[in-house]
Scaffold this active site. Structure first.
Site, PDB file in Angstrom:
ATOM      1  N   LYS A   1     -15.403  -3.573  12.727  1.00 12.41           N
ATOM      2  CA  LYS A   1     -15.178  -5.324  12.231  1.00 12.41           C
ATOM      3  C   LYS A   1     -16.363  -5.932  11.669  1.00 12.41           C
ATOM      4  CE  LYS A   1     -10.446  -5.721  14.356  1.00 12.41           C
ATOM      5  NZ  LYS A   1      -9.510  -5.495  12.981  1.00 12.41           N
TER       6      LYS A   1
ATOM      7  N   HIS B   1     -10.582  -1.010  22.702  1.00 11.22           N
ATOM      8  CA  HIS B   1     -10.900  -2.228  22.040  1.00 11.22           C
ATOM      9  C   HIS B   1     -11.427  -3.495  22.902  1.00 11.22           C
ATOM     10  CE1 HIS B   1      -8.957   0.050  18.899  1.00 11.22           C
ATOM     11  NE2 HIS B   1      -7.979  -0.430  19.060  1.00 11.22           N
TER      12      HIS B   1
ATOM     13  N   GLU C   1      -1.230 -10.015  19.256  1.00 13.14           N
ATOM     14  CA  GLU C   1      -0.540  -9.610  18.064  1.00 13.14           C
ATOM     15  C   GLU C   1       0.794 -10.270  18.138  1.00 13.14           C
ATOM     16  OE1 GLU C   1      -1.466  -5.317  16.779  1.00 13.14           O
ATOM     17  OE2 GLU C   1      -1.482  -4.849  18.830  1.00 13.14           O
TER      18      GLU C   1
ATOM     19  N   ASP D   1      -3.895   1.426  24.887  1.00 14.61           N
ATOM     20  CA  ASP D   1      -3.839   1.655  23.320  1.00 14.61           C
ATOM     21  C   ASP D   1      -4.869   0.594  23.205  1.00 14.61           C
ATOM     22  OD1 ASP D   1      -2.823   1.855  20.822  1.00 14.61           O
ATOM     23  OD2 ASP D   1      -1.868  -0.059  20.907  1.00 14.61           O
TER      24      ASP D   1
HETATM   25  C1  BG6 Z   1      -4.648   0.043  17.243  1.00  9.24           C
HETATM   26  C2  BG6 Z   1      -3.543  -0.121  18.296  1.00  9.24           C
HETATM   27  O1  BG6 Z   1      -5.887   0.815  17.795  1.00  9.24           O
HETATM   28  O2  BG6 Z   1      -5.165  -1.226  17.016  1.00  9.24           O
HETATM   29  C3  BG6 Z   1      -2.316  -0.654  17.631  1.00  9.24           C
HETATM   30  O3  BG6 Z   1      -3.142   1.445  18.271  1.00  9.24           O
HETATM   31  C4  BG6 Z   1      -2.772  -2.184  17.259  1.00  9.24           C
HETATM   32  O4  BG6 Z   1      -1.277  -0.725  18.543  1.00  9.24           O
HETATM   33  C5  BG6 Z   1      -3.995  -2.153  16.432  1.00  9.24           C
HETATM   34  O5  BG6 Z   1      -1.844  -2.736  16.637  1.00  9.24           O
HETATM   35  C6  BG6 Z   1      -4.736  -3.628  16.394  1.00  9.24           C
HETATM   36  O6  BG6 Z   1      -5.609  -3.556  15.359  1.00  9.24           O
HETATM   37  P1  BG6 Z   1      -5.894  -4.790  14.495  1.00  9.24           P
HETATM   38  O7  BG6 Z   1      -7.232  -4.274  13.664  1.00  9.24           O
HETATM   39  O8  BG6 Z   1      -4.691  -5.112  13.529  1.00  9.24           O
HETATM   40  O9  BG6 Z   1      -6.023  -5.798  15.337  1.00  9.24           O
END
Ligand code: BG6
Length: 485
Positions: free
Chosen positions: A177, A235, A211, A230
């Site tokens: 990103k 992340h 989210e 996940d």
């Molecule tokens: C992914 C997860 O790695 O990242 C998902 O498996 C999640 O569950 C997604 O929705 C979120 O990514 P972003 O870029 O939409 O914040």
């Protein structure tokens, strides 16, 4: 065109899956539209379905449009000249002969494993049998890489039998990103923040990825995974590394990855007791998102009604080094939350003594780096109330990066990362030892939840998670950012 972007053959395992059709092909389409792909490069999607090239392109187009990507029909048609489709059962080694004949071995061959992790082993083995793991090849591994430390070690060990570490690209799309790279630029391209970026001036740091979405059509996958594996293990810990790492001496891939690894290794190990006190596990129940009713997690498709999988996790972490000792890092992620937001909140310490009368006695300076949906940096501070008074009031500086830099084309995470694989740049990919350190750190959480049968606390969809998450910070006399403003 960037000279490092050589001609390539990119093989997409799991070619009819969601990731390929909703994320990877649209990202490649954007790169193509931006003239970033070298002519004669090819994208070879593999799948088990019997599909002609045209049928596959139509299928991929529909998926991309459904996923709300802006596609120009004419440009898509041109893009499709790069796409090929091959039917293959990845478990059958003899079926790789066809692929081997198809590929041009004199150019970069990239194998993107967008499949369930249990297929990584047979795919690597069969690629090797067909002599496709040659010096010009690269392999891209999608998360989740394993289910815990042991399974991730097994996969890494196995892949290492066939590919050198320099050929392995472990994807964490958050690192692609723009805003995450900007965070490095803010920290290491300026003198302003570095002097303050330490325990003497910072009292806490919050990192949130929230989210609004639920698990959508991924119930089966998600139920075996949960928010900890996940989102947090990868992340959130990667964001933590970029916030907390020491300034690297260059942008060299291993220099940066060495610094990130040091952060992971300095995380205070969790114990059963600290997991019980400092880690909150949650699961969404029904509620409303943007005013529309939504169902609970256990009512989602392919989720068992007695599921204990967490859709939310919040925790307090500590880094045991000279820069950060004693500064709590609160990490939080959840589905079906009130807002879609990814942000880092740096809370500075309060002033040592107050000379101004102020009702905002506990207000300290706060830096908010928002990664999505908008890319902004806000710096909160106190200024004098206008008029005949000495009282103070909070004000903030607000920078909107997109508006300021006026970028014509701002590549999304996957686009940037795919281009980096083609370039052979490993900086934004996770090294094996980093991944191992991240799994080692979260392992006590997995073990404690399992051993003590810790069930997730329910939270209403459309809120900020279970009340225990607020209590986690309240114990330390602070609150989540959104509770303050
Ligand atoms: C992914 C997860 O790695 O990242 C998902 O498996 C999640 O569950 C997604 O929705 C979120 O990514 P972003 O870029 O939409 O914040």
């Amino acid at each position: 065109m960037d000279n490092d972007l050589q001609q390539f053959d990119l093989v997409l395992f799991g070619g009819t899956g969601d990731l390929v059709t909703r994320k990877l092909l649209p990202a490649l389409y954007n790169a193509f539209s931006n003239n970033s792909l070298k002519q004669d490069s090819r994208i070879i999607a593999l799948g088990r379905k019997e599909l002609s090239k045209d049928e596959y392109c139509k299928f991929a187009y529909d998926k991309a449009v459904n996923a709300k990507h802006a596609i120009d029909d004419l440009r898509w048609k041109e893009f499709c000249t790069l796409i090929y489709y091959l039917k293959i059962d990845v478990n059958q080694s003899e079926q790789y002969t066809n692929l081997a004949h198809f590929l041009n071995h004199n150019i970069t061959n990239i194998y993107y494993l967008s499949t369930a992790p249990n297929l990584f082993k047979p795919i690597c083995e069969n690629l090797a049998k067909a002599k496709l793991n040659h010096a010009k090849s690269r392999i891209v591994l999608e998360k989740p890489l394993g289910h815990d430390l042991q399974s991730s070690n097994e996969i890494n060990e196995f892949v290492a039998n066939f590919f050198e570490e320099q050929q392995i690209y472990r994807i964490d799309h958050y690192l692609g990103k723009e805003s995450v790279q900007n965070l490095m630029a803010i920290r290491f391209g300026n003198t302003l923040f570095e002097a303050l970026w330490r325990r003497q001036w910072i009292c806490s740091i919050q990192i949130t990825i929230a989210e609004k979405l639920g698990v959508e059509s991924r119930g089966e996958f998600y139920n075996n995974t949960g928010a900890l594996r996940d989102m947090l293990q990868n992340h959130l810990l990667q964001l933590l590394c970029i916030v907390a790492m020491e300034p690297p001496s260059s942008l060299n891939a291993d220099t940066i990855r060495d610094e990130k690894l040091k952060v992971l290794k300095s995380l205070k190990p969790l114990t059963e007791e600290s997991v019980l006190h400092n880690v909150i596990r949650g699961q969404y129940k029904s509620g409303a998102i943007d005013g529309k009713p939504v169902i609970s997690y256990i009512e989602e498709e392919n989720v068992p009604p007695d599921s204990n999988t967490e859709t939310f996790v919040a925790l307090k972490a500590e880094i045991q080094n000279w820069r950060w000792a004693g500064v709590p890092f609160y990490l939080r992620t959840g589905k079906r939350m009130q807002d879609k937001v990814a942000e880092i909140v740096i809370q500075f310490k309060d002033i040592p003594c107050k000379i101004f009368p102020s009702s905002m006695s506990n207000f300290a300076n706060r830096l908010i780096i928002r990664l999505q949906p908008d890319e902004t940096v806000q710096l909160y501070f106190l200024a004098k109330k206008p008029g005949d008074t000495n009282e103070l009031q909070p004000v903030y500086l607000d920078l909107d990066f997109k508006k300021m830099v006026n970028a014509k084309h701002n590549p999304e995470g996957y686009e940037r990362l795919l281009l980096d694989v083609i370039r052979g740049k490993l900086t934004l990919f996770v090294r094996r030892d980093e991944q191992q350190a991240a799994w080692s750190w979260v392992e006590p959480i997995i073990n404690t939840w399992g051993k003590l049968n810790i069930t997730p606390k329910a939270y209403t969809s459309g809120t900020w998670g279970p009340s225990a998450a607020s209590a986690l910070l309240a114990k330390d006399g602070i609150s989540w950012h959104e509770e303050l403003i």
